[in-house]
Design a protein around this motif. Structure first.
Motif, PDB file in Angstrom:
ATOM      1  N   ILE A   1      42.612  39.109  50.999  1.00 57.89           N
ATOM      2  CA  ILE A   1      43.166  40.256  50.232  1.00 57.89           C
ATOM      3  C   ILE A   1      42.870  41.501  50.609  1.00 57.89           C
ATOM      4  O   ILE A   1      41.646  41.554  51.399  1.00 57.89           O
ATOM      5  N   SER A   2      43.934  42.456  50.538  1.00 61.82           N
ATOM      6  CA  SER A   2      43.561  43.697  51.376  1.00 61.82           C
ATOM      7  C   SER A   2      44.540  44.733  50.676  1.00 61.82           C
ATOM      8  O   SER A   2      45.710  44.337  50.485  1.00 61.82           O
ATOM      9  N   TYR A   3      43.921  46.090  50.637  1.00 61.02           N
ATOM     10  CA  TYR A   3      44.944  47.072  50.099  1.00 61.02           C
ATOM     11  C   TYR A   3      44.965  48.087  51.305  1.00 61.02           C
ATOM     12  O   TYR A   3      45.541  49.014  50.747  1.00 61.02           O
TER      13      TYR A   3
ATOM     14  N   LEU B   1      46.448  37.160  40.405  1.00 63.55           N
ATOM     15  CA  LEU B   1      47.201  37.678  41.355  1.00 63.55           C
ATOM     16  C   LEU B   1      46.060  37.805  42.472  1.00 63.55           C
ATOM     17  O   LEU B   1      45.066  38.154  42.211  1.00 63.55           O
TER      18      LEU B   1
ATOM     19  N   ASN C   1      40.697  40.141  42.263  1.00 61.36           N
ATOM     20  CA  ASN C   1      41.524  40.846  43.226  1.00 61.36           C
ATOM     21  C   ASN C   1      41.023  42.421  43.380  1.00 61.36           C
ATOM     22  O   ASN C   1      41.906  43.453  43.242  1.00 61.36           O
ATOM     23  N   ILE C   2      39.794  42.578  43.716  1.00 60.54           N
ATOM     24  CA  ILE C   2      39.274  43.916  43.647  1.00 60.54           C
ATOM     25  C   ILE C   2      39.697  44.800  44.774  1.00 60.54           C
ATOM     26  O   ILE C   2      39.763  44.344  45.860  1.00 60.54           O
ATOM     27  N   LYS C   3      40.053  46.059  44.328  1.00 58.51           N
ATOM     28  CA  LYS C   3      40.060  47.064  45.600  1.00 58.51           C
ATOM     29  C   LYS C   3      38.864  47.749  45.755  1.00 58.51           C
ATOM     30  O   LYS C   3      38.601  48.451  44.748  1.00 58.51           O
TER      31      LYS C   3
ATOM     32  N   SER D   1      46.424  44.466  39.799  1.00 52.11           N
ATOM     33  CA  SER D   1      45.188  43.921  39.125  1.00 52.11           C
ATOM     34  C   SER D   1      44.043  45.309  39.019  1.00 52.11           C
ATOM     35  O   SER D   1      43.169  45.226  38.115  1.00 52.11           O
TER      36      SER D   1
ATOM     37  N   THR E   1      38.001  45.925  50.534  1.00 53.29           N
ATOM     38  CA  THR E   1      39.400  45.709  50.550  1.00 53.29           C
ATOM     39  C   THR E   1      40.046  46.824  50.722  1.00 53.29           C
ATOM     40  O   THR E   1      41.453  46.708  51.021  1.00 53.29           O
ATOM     41  N   SER E   2      39.560  47.983  50.566  1.00 48.12           N
ATOM     42  CA  SER E   2      40.565  49.093  50.682  1.00 48.12           C
ATOM     43  C   SER E   2      40.575  49.517  52.103  1.00 48.12           C
ATOM     44  O   SER E   2      41.670  50.403  52.449  1.00 48.12           O
TER      45      SER E   2
END
Lengths: 91, 417
Positions: free
Chosen positions: B303-305, B255, A48-50, B243, A73-74
């Motif tokens: 998945i994204s932040y 997660l 679940n990497i940022k 995470s 993913t950021s």
């Protein structure tokens, strides 16, 4: 929302694709010999990497083929796309 | 002792043009050492600190927040509160929270605008009807108020719903929890912050955690942007970034962090005095006290932040809203935003110890954490203070992903979840 360059169909909208989660999680070679901890690791635990993440995608409303993607993913920026079975490009 | 908020303090401060109100919380610089540090100054984190100080007499504690308090998912959710979950473990957890909500404004001396306007869940096909009836019975067995409504009763309770039989997903019935409702989400964060601050908790904003220092299997402290903080108890309540924090301690969590969107319309006169959710068409709507329609959309599947989601998710939600409420067809949407939600494989939260001594996680609330804020804080505080879970959160331990004893609410709750 972003554009994904499907290795088989070319550039399409992200809504045509299905994200398949983290890539390169190897299916256990000897499933019967796995401990509960190892099963949990394989089934549920995710990086679940940022930042730079290697992941699988499927062009579900197109060619329906799976491929791999390297994405930040950021900010959702796609760094590379490569076919299943190919070696991931080095960072 | 802080001055209490009351009609008299309001009048008194009116004479000085409201310029002399006492600050609701201080802005301290971190001490060198705390008995416990909570990572994440959202509703759950602040509630955890509040109950640690109040019920467990741990006053030398801090909340560190990388942005400003309540600026993450606490200020981004659609403020819905309910406890009509199917499984016993979830019912216990969420109903514990609902009971605290009912007295929260009084307890905090802060109006969280808790409004028990009811939450209605709609059924659109035979399976929905069966599931919702089953859930109604399960709720009643757990002492949670629940009613099943037929189509006419749905129409009577919320007249603007299109109950015509010829729409794509006709309304066949629904459930109603009258004790459910909404609350002002910012007020919840501010109220808990003020309450915790009064008991001596340091709330440190703009303080990002950079590393967790471990000595063997024990935590020793946190490296932050405001320096090193020594502590042997760390409670992580970092929602979408759980995470990232876990990774600092060398842990992996089950997660995935994904964008969840919501939007509000322009303000209009009162038109909908309850909350209506529909799982099948994935749309839910309520109306804020300002008059805006508050609409919740779904999560993106990647998945994204980035705190922004895809346009097609919003489009799908609005399609569903318009079919159920044709009256909203000329309504203009004012704002849209995204938050990053951390989703467990069973869509139930984790409130748990970890394999590292002194490191606790409260995460995995996914798309539905706001409603649990007071209960989550209370139970997490218990877990941190006693190094043992409370009976209400024992089922929500991280080890369930190894044992296989999941709390599988995902499809079962019949909610836009």
């Amino acid at each position: 929302m972003f554009i994904i360059n499907c290795p088989f169909c070319g550039e399409r909208e992200q809504s045509e694709f299905k994200a398949g989660g983290e890539a390169h999680i190897e299916r256990p070679k000897q499933p019967t010999e796995l401990s509960d901890d190892e099963w949990a690791e394989y089934l549920f635990m995710r990086k679940n990497i940022k930042g730079i993440q290697f992941e699988r995608w499927n062009h579900i409303h197109g060619c329906r083929k799976w491929f791999n993607m390297v994405r930040d993913t950021s900010n959702d920026e796609i760094k590379a796309i490569y076919k299943m079975g190919e070696k991931p490009p080095v960072k | 002792m802080k001055n209490r908020y009351s009609i008299f303090s309001l009048i008194k401060n009116a004479f000085s043009y409201h310029e002399n109100w006492e600050k609701a919380w201080k802005d301290p610089t971190p001490k060198k050492e705390y008995d416990a540090v909570i990572v994440g100054g959202g509703g759950h984190g602040l509630a955890t600190a509040y109950y640690l100080a109040k019920k467990h007499n741990m006053k030398n504690i801090a909340v560190v927040e990388k942005g400003w308090i309540g600026g993450g998912n606490t200020g981004r959710n659609t403020t819905i509160i309910r406890s009509n979950y199917l499984w016993d473990a979830s019912a216990g957890l969420y109903n514990h929270a609902l009971k605290i909500w009912e007295g929260l404004s009084q307890e905090l001396n802060y109006n969280v605008m808790f409004s028990q306007r009811g939450v209605m869940n709609l059924a659109h096909n035979l399976q929905d009807v069966r599931d919702l009836k089953r859930r109604t019975h399960a709720n009643r067995l757990n002492g949670i108020d629940a009613e099943y409504l037929n189509t006419e009763e749905v129409k009577k309770f919320c007249p603007i719903i299109n109950t015509s039989p010829d729409i794509r997903y006709p309304v066949l019935g629904g459930t109603l929890q009258r004790r459910a409702g909404t609350a002002r989400h910012d007020a919840v964060a501010w109220g808990y912050a003020r309450g915790a601050d009064e008991m001596g908790v340091d709330i440190i904003q703009n303080c990002e955690v950079k590393a967790i220092k471990r000595n063997g299997d024990k935590v020793e402290g946190l490296e932050t942007t405001k320096g090193f903080i020594k502590t042997n108890k760390i409670g992580v309540v970092a929602a979408g970034h759980s995470s990232v924090i876990a990774n600092m301690a060398g842990l992996k969590l089950p997660l995935e962090s994904k964008p969840l969107q919501a939007l509000v319309s322009e303000p209009v006169k009162p038109i909908i005095d309850t909350v209506v959710m529909s799982n099948a068409v994935h749309a839910y709507v309520s109306q804020s006290d300002k008059g805006e329609l508050v609409i919740g959309a779904g999560t993106d599947d990647y998945i994204s932040y980035s705190q922004k989601g895809s346009h097609d998710i919003v489009e799908g939600t609005l399609n569903a809203i318009l079919e159920l409420y044709p009256i909203f067809s000329r309504m203009r949407m004012l704002r849209q935003w995204g938050g990053i939600v951390d989703i467990c494989p069973d869509a139930s939260p984790i409130i748990s110890k970890t394999s590292i001594k002194g490191l606790y996680f409260n995460c995995g609330w996914g798309t539905g954490g706001f409603k649990a804020t007071p209960g989550s804080g209370d139970l997490f505080a218990h877990t941190i203070a006693n190094d043992e879970p409370h009976e209400l959160n024992a089922a929500f331990n991280i080890n369930r992903f190894v044992s296989g004893d999941l709390v599988d609410e995902h499809g079962a709750a019949a909610v836009a979840h």
